[in-house]
Every structure is written in structure tokens, then in C-alpha cells.
Design an enzyme around this catalytic site. Sequence first.
Site, PDB file in Angstrom:
ATOM      1  N   LYS A   1       3.237 -15.555   3.235  1.00  0.00           N
ATOM      2  CA  LYS A   1       3.229 -16.146   2.015  1.00  0.00           C
ATOM      3  C   LYS A   1       4.834 -16.419   2.013  1.00  0.00           C
ATOM      4  O   LYS A   1       5.597 -16.219   0.805  1.00  0.00           O
ATOM      5  CB  LYS A   1       2.876 -15.342   0.957  1.00  0.00           C
TER       6      LYS A   1
ATOM      7  N   ASP B   1      -6.465  -6.926   4.310  1.00  0.00           N
ATOM      8  CA  ASP B   1      -7.584  -6.331   3.797  1.00  0.00           C
ATOM      9  C   ASP B   1      -8.292  -7.487   3.032  1.00  0.00           C
ATOM     10  O   ASP B   1      -9.543  -7.398   3.284  1.00  0.00           O
ATOM     11  CB  ASP B   1      -6.976  -5.278   2.498  1.00  0.00           C
TER      12      ASP B   1
ATOM     13  N   ASP C   1      -2.781 -18.305   1.370  1.00  0.00           N
ATOM     14  CA  ASP C   1      -3.947 -19.072   0.298  1.00  0.00           C
ATOM     15  C   ASP C   1      -4.637 -20.130   0.923  1.00  0.00           C
ATOM     16  O   ASP C   1      -5.663 -20.197   1.224  1.00  0.00           O
ATOM     17  CB  ASP C   1      -3.087 -19.712  -0.853  1.00  0.00           C
TER      18      ASP C   1
ATOM     19  N   TYR D   1       0.755  -1.172   0.093  1.00  0.00           N
ATOM     20  CA  TYR D   1      -0.044   0.104   0.074  1.00  0.00           C
ATOM     21  C   TYR D   1       1.011   1.230  -0.177  1.00  0.00           C
ATOM     22  O   TYR D   1       0.367   2.471  -0.492  1.00  0.00           O
ATOM     23  CB  TYR D   1      -1.000   0.036   1.294  1.00  0.00           C
TER      24      TYR D   1
ATOM     25  N   ASP E   1     -12.427  -8.871   4.362  1.00  0.00           N
ATOM     26  CA  ASP E   1     -13.742  -8.789   3.791  1.00  0.00           C
ATOM     27  C   ASP E   1     -14.417 -10.163   3.481  1.00  0.00           C
ATOM     28  O   ASP E   1     -15.525 -10.388   3.695  1.00  0.00           O
ATOM     29  CB  ASP E   1     -13.352  -8.481   2.100  1.00  0.00           C
TER      30      ASP E   1
HETATM   31  C1  IPM Z   1     -10.257  -0.996   3.963  1.00  0.00           C
HETATM   32  C2  IPM Z   1     -10.457  -0.573   2.697  1.00  0.00           C
HETATM   33  C3  IPM Z   1      -9.336   0.397   2.378  1.00  0.00           C
HETATM   34  C4  IPM Z   1      -8.096  -0.274   2.339  1.00  0.00           C
HETATM   35  C5  IPM Z   1      -9.523   1.383   1.073  1.00  0.00           C
HETATM   36  C6  IPM Z   1     -10.735   2.047   1.169  1.00  0.00           C
HETATM   37  C7  IPM Z   1      -8.404   1.946   0.812  1.00  0.00           C
HETATM   38  O1  IPM Z   1     -10.659  -1.211   1.748  1.00  0.00           O
HETATM   39  O2  IPM Z   1     -10.330  -0.477   4.976  1.00  0.00           O
HETATM   40  O3  IPM Z   1     -10.164  -2.256   3.980  1.00  0.00           O
HETATM   41  O4  IPM Z   1      -8.124  -1.351   1.118  1.00  0.00           O
HETATM   42  O5  IPM Z   1      -7.469  -0.617   3.318  1.00  0.00           O
HETATM   43 MG    MG Z   2     -10.909  -3.462   2.478  1.00  0.00          MG
END
Ligand code: IPM
Ligand code: MG
Length: 365
Positions: A186, A242, A218, A141, A246
Site C-alpha cells: 500500500k 493473512d 486494495d 502483528y 482467506d
Molecule cells: C492464520 C491465522 C492466524 C494469523 C491467527 C490464528 C493468529 O489467521 O494463520 O492465517 O492471523 O496469522
Molecule cells: Mg488467517
Amino acid sequence: MKARIVILPGDGVGPEVTAVAVAVLEAVAAHYGHEFTFDRQLVGGAAIDAAGEPLPAATLAACQAADAVLLGAVGGPKWSDPNAKVRPEQGLLALRAALGVYANLRPLSVHPALAALSPLKDEKLRDVDVLFVRELTGGAYFGAKTRGADYATDECRYTEAEVERVVRRAFELARGRRRHVTSVDKANVLETSRLWRRTVMRVAADYPDVALEHQLVDSMAMLLLTRPASYDVVVTENLFGDILTDEAAAIAGSLGLLPSASLGEGRAGLYEPIHGSAPDIAGQGVANPIGTVLSAALLLRHSLQLDVEAQAVEAAVGHVLQHGPRSRDLGGHAGTAEVRDAVLAALAGHIAHADAFPRGVRACG
Ligand code: IPM
Ligand code: MG
């Protein structure tokens, strides 16, 4: 107590969900006799539109002076032209870096009343209680980026110190939980992961009371779906964290439910739901505010040391998840305001009950 809280509504559903969290914090302040001041500032696309940059100096200065920052979401189609010079997300990344909030805590639990919304079978969901600790200010990032006519690079760089501080935080947190850390990397391919793993092993020696397990990312993506209940604290680098969180949100039933706390060395922190700006439903009054309300609870706990208040907010949310009303992502029809009113009512009920039956006096739960 007195606290200065900066509110960064941001884009999309951000203003709607942060407004609910502020209403909840105001109710907490009124009930418990605290004085919270809310300072609204621009970030993301809203800041690009108003000031030409995603993190204006005034916003950053306010955040640096605050006791805590609560953010909605940033980004949206309006600002996502691949050739754009400035992007809303840059504001969020710059803010995380400037505040030095390197440890991003993302708790995952599955409310029993929502089990049917999870893509996983009921028996896999029992006892799921995972705390993800995502490294937040390093890795791909923040590495150098290059772009040529037909190539692009994103450097993934970690120093040992960057790995050590977040891993130490994970071990400390594990001591307050079930004393188990899973480190995700990884290391069979990436040099940064080999540094990560070596550092984890060195730090782990200081925590002989905490069990340590390594997983490749993975494989972890799969294990999270096949046996989520076997994880306690999961620590990993920025991009892996990240993605895995999700996935974790889907397990909980909706991306709209999960909160996060981003912490550095001091008490100040940045709090945000893990969902994005949801431009498809923005402005319609239907966004689920619960991820942001639970982020406000984390703010009370981690930045203001108000654990009783944090628990009251979490209990109120638990009540609403159990009895409704539910927003659309949870299979209901309620709008944001209806969920807000239900959380506020549950909070008032919880506090009244706690006042009538203070700890120790409460005979039957
Ligand atoms: C999160 C979001 C952010 C990230 C984006 C919006 C930059 O996906 O907070 O998980 O990738 O960190
Ligand atoms: Mg995110």
C-alpha cells in the site's frame, strides 16, 4: 530416513485434523521405510488451560529440537474475552517468531472437481495456480501495542532486512515456477510499504529472469477475484497476506482445503492448515482434514526433502477430491474418519501402482 515431528493439535478441530495427518504420515513411513517419531505438545487455549500460558517452555523446546512441527489450529470462544491477559493466538505468534519462520507459503489451486463450490465462474478458475508468500514474523502483528482508555495503537514496523529475506525467497520460488512475482503493498499511503517496494525493486535486479509486478493491496483484493489465473508468486507483508489468503481459500471452494508451510533459514518448518479452530463444529467428527493432510505433504517436501512421498500424498488427496467422499464444507456428508480412510486407501493404491509401474516403465501415464 529418521525424523522427529512435533504435533501441536491445539484447539477446536485441531486435534481431529492433526490426527488424520499423523495417520497419513504413519502410512507414508510404513510404505517408504522411514522412521518418524511424533511428539505431541500443548499450544494455544489447550496450553492455557493446562499450563496457564499459550506456549509452554516444554512445547517451544520440543519444537526447536524437531525436524518439523505440524499444528492444527488455535483459539476459540472460551479464550476470546477481550480483557483476557493471555490468548491462544499469542502462542502461535510467539512460536512463529521463536522458530524464525518468516516465509509463509500458501499455495492456491482449484481442483476441477470442486469448481462448482467456488463462488467464481468456471472460466475464471481455469489454470489458477498461485503461491502466496506471506511475511510471517513482522509488521503490525509484532509491533508495539498500546492501549489507553479511549485509544489503541499497533505499530507496523519492518526493517529492510526483514523485507529482503522474504522477497528473496519469493523470487527463488518463482524460478521453480512460472517466473512471475507480484508484490503487494500500500505504497501510496504507508511508509512501511514504500520501504517494501524499494527493497523489492532492489532485490528484483538480481533476478532479471523473473518478471515483477507491483499491486496495491486494495486493488489486489479485487484482481484476485477477477483474474486469479494471472498470478504466479504473490509476496506481501504479514497482515495483507493473512487477509488475501482467506480470500484465496474461498476461491478454492473451502477454507478447509488450503495448507501452509512456514519456513526460515534452515530446513525445519512449521506446517498448518490456513483455517482456524472452527469451534462451531469441533468435536463432532465432521471437520475437513484435507488442509492439514496437504500441510503434511508440504512438511515431507520442504523439511524432510521427501518429494516422491509428498507427491504421493497430494495424489491421494486429488483422488479423494475427485471421487469422494466429501466432508460437509465440500457439499458432502462424510465425517473426518471417512475422509481419512479414503485418503489412506488412495495412498495405498497410488503406492501400489507406482511400485508396479516404476518411473520410466510406466507406459501410459
Ligand atoms: C492464520 C491465522 C492466524 C494469523 C491467527 C490464528 C493468529 O489467521 O494463520 O492465517 O492471523 O496469522
Ligand atoms: Mg488467517
